[in-house]
Design an enzyme around this catalytic site. Structure first.
Site, short mmCIF file in Angstrom:
data_model
loop_
_atom_site.label_atom_id
_atom_site.label_comp_id
_atom_site.label_asym_id
_atom_site.label_seq_id
_atom_site.Cartn_x
_atom_site.Cartn_y
_atom_site.Cartn_z
N HIS A 102 8.51 1.55 -5.41
CA HIS A 102 8.06 1.98 -4.08
C HIS A 102 7.45 3.47 -4.15
O HIS A 102 7.79 4.27 -5.18
CB HIS A 102 9.07 1.99 -2.83
CG HIS A 102 8.46 2.01 -1.54
ND1 HIS A 102 7.79 1.35 -1.18
CD2 HIS A 102 9.18 2.90 -0.48
CE1 HIS A 102 7.44 1.70 0.25
NE2 HIS A 102 8.28 2.81 0.63
N ALA B 71 1.41 6.95 1.03
CA ALA B 71 2.02 8.18 0.86
C ALA B 71 0.83 9.24 0.41
O ALA B 71 1.06 10.59 0.74
CB ALA B 71 3.13 8.08 -0.39
N GLN C 111 0.88 -1.23 -0.03
CA GLN C 111 0.12 -0.06 -0.06
C GLN C 111 0.78 0.98 0.01
O GLN C 111 0.43 2.13 0.33
CB GLN C 111 -1.10 0.09 1.36
CG GLN C 111 -1.88 -1.19 1.24
CD GLN C 111 -2.90 -0.89 2.45
OE1 GLN C 111 -2.62 -0.25 3.33
NE2 GLN C 111 -4.12 -1.33 2.42
N CYS C 112 2.00 1.20 -0.35
CA CYS C 112 2.95 2.54 -0.31
C CYS C 112 2.43 3.65 -0.82
O CYS C 112 2.54 4.59 -0.45
CB CYS C 112 4.50 1.93 -0.86
SG CYS C 112 4.48 1.43 -2.55
N GLY C 113 1.85 3.32 -2.19
CA GLY C 113 1.27 4.70 -2.69
C GLY C 113 0.20 5.29 -2.13
O GLY C 113 0.12 6.41 -2.20
#
Length: 302
Positions: free
Chosen positions: A195, A97, A92-94
């Site tokens: 990422h 962020a 779920q990095c995006g």
């Protein structure tokens, strides 16, 4: 006549109260996998952390600890806006962020992460939480935050560098995809470690100018009302202030390092493409979706 009182007493004396059987033990709950436990722990820490953890004071300490790397002949001018930390669960990095970036958009109400995830899934942008398209990220940001979003393509140099730095010195966030190394810093793995990070500030090394000095760290300054414009700064070195979903803490990255990483996102990790999970990858793959692309976010009223 029989003594009814005595008979009644005798009958009562023969009554033996049997205690109820003990309650069965509660069912044993399954233990959470270590990764889930770790994610929940760090999310709890992030939710209850004060600015000393992942905050501006910590950022100052990080700069102080790195002063030996910085030229003593330069003034170090810091622009930064605090963004909260959040540990991602799965890829779920995006989306994490994006959630962090929302703090800088002056929204009346905070949009929770689960609402961002639901919107991304409903639009067909993701299945597992992955975001392999910067264009989709820009559309999603506009939808969930009601903000302006601008997709910049062609890399982080040239005109895009000026736009990115102007964005940061205005206190607004930038979303950047890059290859993440083991220490979360930018590296070059051809997109196999793709990422997302949110950039909330910038540290300039400059030769001269009138600025507000930091009371604790010699050589560190902040912009003042009569500071020169970005175009007039004699910038010698540039570092970006970043956060991403695998750490609570700020990081400081050389501009050229993150620029090179952003510009070589070409292929999805072969391990991911064969792990049995479904991911949403745009036509043209990671290269078409992420390479050389960044997303700028602004409140609608600017």
């Amino acid at each position: 006549m029989p003594n009814t009182n005595e008979d009644s007493t005798a009958a009562e004396a023969k009554v033996i109260l049997v205690p109820p059987p003990p309650l069965p033990p509660p069912p044993q709950l399954p233990l959470l996998p270590p990764t889930v436990t770790r994610h929940k722990f760090f999310k709890k820490v992030a939710e209850n952390s004060d600015p000393s953890v992942g905050g501006c004071e910590e950022l100052k300490k990080m700069i102080k600890n790195r002063q030996s790397r910085f030229s003593g002949e330069l003034k170090w001018l810091l622009y930064n806006q605090y963004v909260p930390s959040l540990i991602q669960e799965g890829p779920q990095c995006g989306l994490v962020a994006l959630w962090m970036a929302g703090r800088l958009l002056n929204m009346a109400h905070e949009v929770p992460l689960h609402s961002i995830v639901e919107a991304a899934v409903s639009r067909g942008f993701t299945v597992q939480g992955e975001m392999f398209s910067a264009a989709n990220m820009a559309v999603l940001a506009k939808e969930v935050f009601g903000c302006r979003s601008e997709l910049c393509t062609g890399g982080m140099d040239g005109e895009n560098k000026g736009r990115l730095l102007q964005q940061l010195t205005s206190g607004l966030p930038v979303l950047i995809p890059y290859d993440e190394d083991f220490n979360h810093e930018p590296c070059q793995r051809g997109g196999h470690r793709a990422h997302w990070a949110v950039i909330s500030g910038v540290l300039f090394g400059i030769k001269c100018g009138s600025f507000n000095p930091d009371p604790d760290i010699p050589g560190l300054y902040y912009p003042s009302s009569d500071s020169p414009s970005l175009e007039d700064l004699n910038i010698q070195e540039t570092y970006l202030v970043a956060k991403q979903g695998k750490s609570l803490r700020y990081q400081l990255w050389e501009y050229d390092c993150i620029s090179r990483s952003n510009g070589q996102l070409l292929h999805i990790d072969p391990k991911r493409s064969s792990d049995g999970n479904v991911y949403v990858v745009p036509s043209g793959g990671v290269k078409a979706g992420l390479c050389g692309q960044i997303v700028l976010l602004q409140p609608m009223d600017i």
